[in-house]
Scaffold this motif. Structure first.
Motif, short mmCIF file in Angstrom:
data_model
loop_
_atom_site.label_atom_id
_atom_site.label_comp_id
_atom_site.label_asym_id
_atom_site.label_seq_id
_atom_site.Cartn_x
_atom_site.Cartn_y
_atom_site.Cartn_z
N GLU A 182 -19.82 -8.21 -2.88
CA GLU A 182 -19.32 -6.96 -2.30
C GLU A 182 -18.96 -7.00 -0.81
N PRO A 183 -19.68 -7.73 0.04
CA PRO A 183 -19.26 -7.76 1.46
C PRO A 183 -17.82 -8.22 1.63
N CYS A 184 -17.42 -9.16 0.78
CA CYS A 184 -16.05 -9.65 0.82
C CYS A 184 -15.08 -8.55 0.39
N LEU A 185 -15.46 -7.75 -0.60
CA LEU A 185 -14.63 -6.65 -1.08
C LEU A 185 -14.46 -5.59 0.01
N GLU A 186 -15.53 -5.31 0.70
CA GLU A 186 -15.48 -4.32 1.79
C GLU A 186 -14.54 -4.79 2.91
N ALA A 187 -14.60 -6.06 3.22
CA ALA A 187 -13.72 -6.61 4.27
C ALA A 187 -12.25 -6.50 3.86
N ALA A 188 -11.97 -6.79 2.58
CA ALA A 188 -10.59 -6.71 2.09
C ALA A 188 -10.07 -5.27 2.16
N CYS A 189 -10.92 -4.32 1.79
CA CYS A 189 -10.52 -2.91 1.82
C CYS A 189 -10.26 -2.45 3.26
N ASN A 190 -11.06 -2.92 4.18
CA ASN A 190 -10.84 -2.58 5.59
C ASN A 190 -9.51 -3.16 6.09
N ASP A 191 -9.17 -4.35 5.61
CA ASP A 191 -7.86 -4.93 5.95
C ASP A 191 -6.73 -4.04 5.44
N ILE A 192 -6.83 -3.61 4.18
CA ILE A 192 -5.78 -2.78 3.58
C ILE A 192 -5.65 -1.46 4.31
N ASP A 193 -6.76 -0.92 4.80
CA ASP A 193 -6.71 0.36 5.51
C ASP A 193 -6.05 0.24 6.88
N ARG A 194 -5.76 -0.98 7.31
CA ARG A 194 -5.02 -1.16 8.58
C ARG A 194 -3.54 -1.45 8.33
N TRP A 195 -3.16 -1.52 7.06
CA TRP A 195 -1.74 -1.76 6.75
C TRP A 195 -0.91 -0.52 7.09
N PRO A 196 0.36 -0.71 7.47
CA PRO A 196 1.26 0.45 7.56
C PRO A 196 1.52 0.99 6.16
N THR A 197 1.93 2.23 6.06
CA THR A 197 2.18 2.83 4.75
C THR A 197 3.44 2.22 4.11
N PRO A 198 3.51 2.21 2.79
CA PRO A 198 4.63 1.53 2.09
C PRO A 198 5.91 2.37 2.05
N ARG A 199 6.57 2.48 3.19
CA ARG A 199 7.83 3.24 3.23
C ARG A 199 9.00 2.33 2.83
N PRO A 200 9.87 2.80 1.95
CA PRO A 200 11.04 2.00 1.54
C PRO A 200 11.91 1.62 2.73
N GLY A 201 12.40 0.37 2.71
CA GLY A 201 13.27 -0.12 3.77
C GLY A 201 12.54 -0.93 4.82
N ARG A 202 11.23 -0.82 4.85
CA ARG A 202 10.46 -1.55 5.86
C ARG A 202 10.20 -2.99 5.43
N ILE A 203 10.24 -3.89 6.39
CA ILE A 203 9.73 -5.25 6.18
C ILE A 203 8.34 -5.27 6.79
N LEU A 204 7.34 -5.57 5.97
CA LEU A 204 5.95 -5.43 6.38
C LEU A 204 5.24 -6.79 6.39
#
Length: 606
Positions: free
Chosen positions: A199-221
């Motif tokens: 689970e610690p690894c899962l929590e770290a991955a979720c924290n990474d995803i929460d720092r992603w920009p939102t998935p707006r069409p047209g963006r290169i992310l």
């Protein structure tokens, strides 16, 4: 909406597209929906207001860990983030859909996906924001309204320390976004780490995803996840079909680990290889929304094949239900397998041998063998098989149906793919050839419909600022059929056959209903936008001279409401129109007594 002095303003239509205006006597959505209006600079401000876990929620609903217990059976062991809500019915669906059927014999690591109906009509706290991120998405990539996708990474390995003798666990990403290829790539990074570090690894991955920009069409992310950086582009409805807009920049790509050319497409050639002599017939069946079942040896093969079927009519959206992996425990099992009525318009992917008997009454069945066979081997010519010959899942691969295609078989594409097999053409090239074939076939079919629907649009000169916007003319099947003689698919397709029959069948299908509803909404929004632009050109101060004070106040309130609705719903309005109308409204307010100005002089939505 009519503005005859203080007369009622009609309600705006729901969901708009972002279009440039053209000064044309008749407006066609098909012709105009090519260039998006430039961003208003509000996206960054909106994202700055997002709270913790809002960015995560724009990508995923939650992440689940599903394990196997000898006493309890499959059970959801972990839901992350912990505040994520799933009903008991949804948890049960996830449990059963996250594990392959016991007959699949999936040893090692397996990836597949499923799709299930949302159990309760819950609204996210950022629902309005998520809807705004969806405006410019292609129809087939819009966020699901009543279904979730589940992307699974399943591991089954021998473990003598466990009573059952096997370690069995699935890591599952639950999302309303159909970005299946992207989520599978994320799981390839997350899952092995999770199975090792828990689970610690899962929590770290979720924290990474929460720092992603939102998935707006047209963006290169560029999206970092557990020390790996993935580069993707979210497609838009303005992209030229069949092209990839992802541009690599050597300067910025030094930190990028993975560049994904697509977030959702599957390998069509690999999926259709066992039945590629029948690809044109399968395209017809999907286009017409026919009841289809895919019988495969594993969830990976069933889910990939169902996704390939749904995508073969791209860029059109498949409007019926589809289940990449379906089990006897599914809540819709009785609904979809009953013999008391005709099979519904749905595509099912199954692996349990029980379905060979249960779904024997279905009109179209595709039997897929083991895809691990070398694609380089020449496929044998397979005739369409009779349904009565399908006894079990051990039956030979093929298409079992009594359906007679409307169009003559295209021998050219078969020869081209066979030549590629003989010459050992790279799989990516074979996939590109097949995708281009489906795209051109779908476009040839849909262009006459687009052209006719565009003709239903009223002339621009018929729009008056002080009268209700004119209504769209009705779709009349007989009139449409008459247009096919001179402007039918024969202009763009070499295929011969009963095109008229195919159109008649399509006009009765869920895919036509969904397509026409979408087009009608776009065109109605365009009429509303043109009406607003006509209002903007009017001299409001001269107009109110004919009104009483009460009527002027009423007019101002309704104009402000219309303006706010237009901004909220992102109507396809010519740049500068809304700010100009806002100025007109403020000028009218200043002509009123100070006490009324105080009431009305609240700023319009910026």
């Amino acid at each position: 909406m009519a503005l005859q002095g203080p007369v009622e303003l009609e309600e705006q239509v729901e969901e708009p597209e972002d279009l440039d205006d053209q000064d044309a006597s008749s407006i066609s959505p098909a012709e105009e929906m090519t260039l998006p209006v430039g961003p208003g600079g509000g996206e960054e401000a909106e994202e700055a207001l997002l709270l913790p876990w809002d960015r995560f929620s724009s990508w995923l609903h939650c992440i689940c860990v599903v394990g196997f217990d000898l006493e309890l059976g499959q059970a959801v062991e972990v839901i992350y983030p912990h505040h994520s809500k799933l009903s008991e019915k949804e948890k049960t669906s996830i449990c059963y859909l996250s594990f392959p059927d016991s007959n699949s014999g999936c040893l090692g690591d397996t990836q597949f996906c499923f799709r299930f109906r949302q159990g309760s009509n819950r609204k996210s706290s950022i629902s309005c924001f998520l809807e705004s991120t969806d405006w410019d998405a292609p129809p087939c990539l819009k966020r699901e309204q009543v279904h979730y996708y589940g992307c699974v990474y399943f591991r089954q390995v021998r473990d003598k320390s466990l009573k059952r003798g096997y370690f069995q666990k699935s890591l599952v990403l639950i999302s309303k976004l159909p970005y299946v290829t992207f989520f599978h790539s994320v799981l390839k990074i997350m899952a092995p780490e999770y199975f090792e570090k828990q689970e610690p690894c899962l929590e770290a991955a979720c924290n990474d995803i929460d720092r992603w920009p939102t998935p707006r069409p047209g963006r290169i992310l560029t999206l970092p996840i557990m020390g790996v950086v993935i580069k993707v582009r979210i497609p838009t409805c303005y992209d030229k079909p069949g092209t990839s807009q992802l541009v690599q920049s050597a300067q910025n790509d030094s930190l990028v680990s993975i560049v994904l050319p697509t977030i959702h497409e599957v390998d069509l050639f690999r999926c259709f290889y066992p039945v590629f002599f029948h690809i044109q017939m399968l395209w017809e069946l999907v286009l017409l929304g026919e009841a289809l079942v895919v019988m495969a040896p594993s969830p990976a093969e069933s889910s990939e094949t169902v996704l390939a079927l749904v995508s073969c009519i791209a860029p059109q959206r498949y409007y019926s239900d589809f289940r990449p992996y379906f089990t006897i425990h599914d809540s819709e099992f009785k609904e979809y397998t009953t013999r008391t009525q005709a099979p519904p318009s749905v595509i099912l992917g199954v692996t349990n041998p029980f379905f060979a008997k249960t779904l024997q009454h279905w009109p179209h069945i595709i039997r897929i063998g083991d895809m691990k066979q070398a694609v380089g081997e020449m496929a044998k010519q397979m005739k369409i098989k009779k349904l009565k010959n399908l006894k079990t899942l051990d039956s030979k691969p093929g298409v079992y149906t009594s359906y007679k295609p409307y169009l003559n078989k295209d021998e050219e594409i078969i020869k081209q793919l066979q030549k590629g097999i003989q010459q050992k053409r790279p799989p990516a090239a074979q996939n590109a050839i097949l995708r281009r074939y489906f795209l051109e076939l779908t476009q040839s079919f849909i262009i006459p419909l687009e052209r006719y629907v565009a003709s239903l649009m009223p002339l621009q000169k018929s729009i008056s600022p002080w009268k209700s916007p004119p209504q769209l003319r009705p779709f009349i099947q007989q009139d449409f059929m008459k247009t096919l003689e001179k402007a039918g698919p024969q202009l763009t397709s070499r295929l011969k056959g009963d095109w008229i029959g195919l159109y008649r069948h399509f006009l009765k299908s869920p895919n036509f209903d969904g397509w026409f509803r979408s087009r009608r909404k776009e065109m109605t929004q365009k009429l509303e936008a043109l009406h607003l632009e006509a209002l903007c050109e009017e001299d409001l101060q001269m107009r109110i001279q004919k009104h009483t004070e009460v009527e002027t106040v009423d007019l101002v309130l309704k104009l402000k409401d219309k303006l706010n609705q237009a901004e909220k719903e992102k109507l396809p309005i010519r740049p500068g129109t809304l700010s100009k109308l806002r100025d007109h409204i403020e000028a009218v307010i200043l002509t009123l007594p100070e006490d009324l100005q105080g009431i009305l002089h609240k700023p319009c939505m910026p």
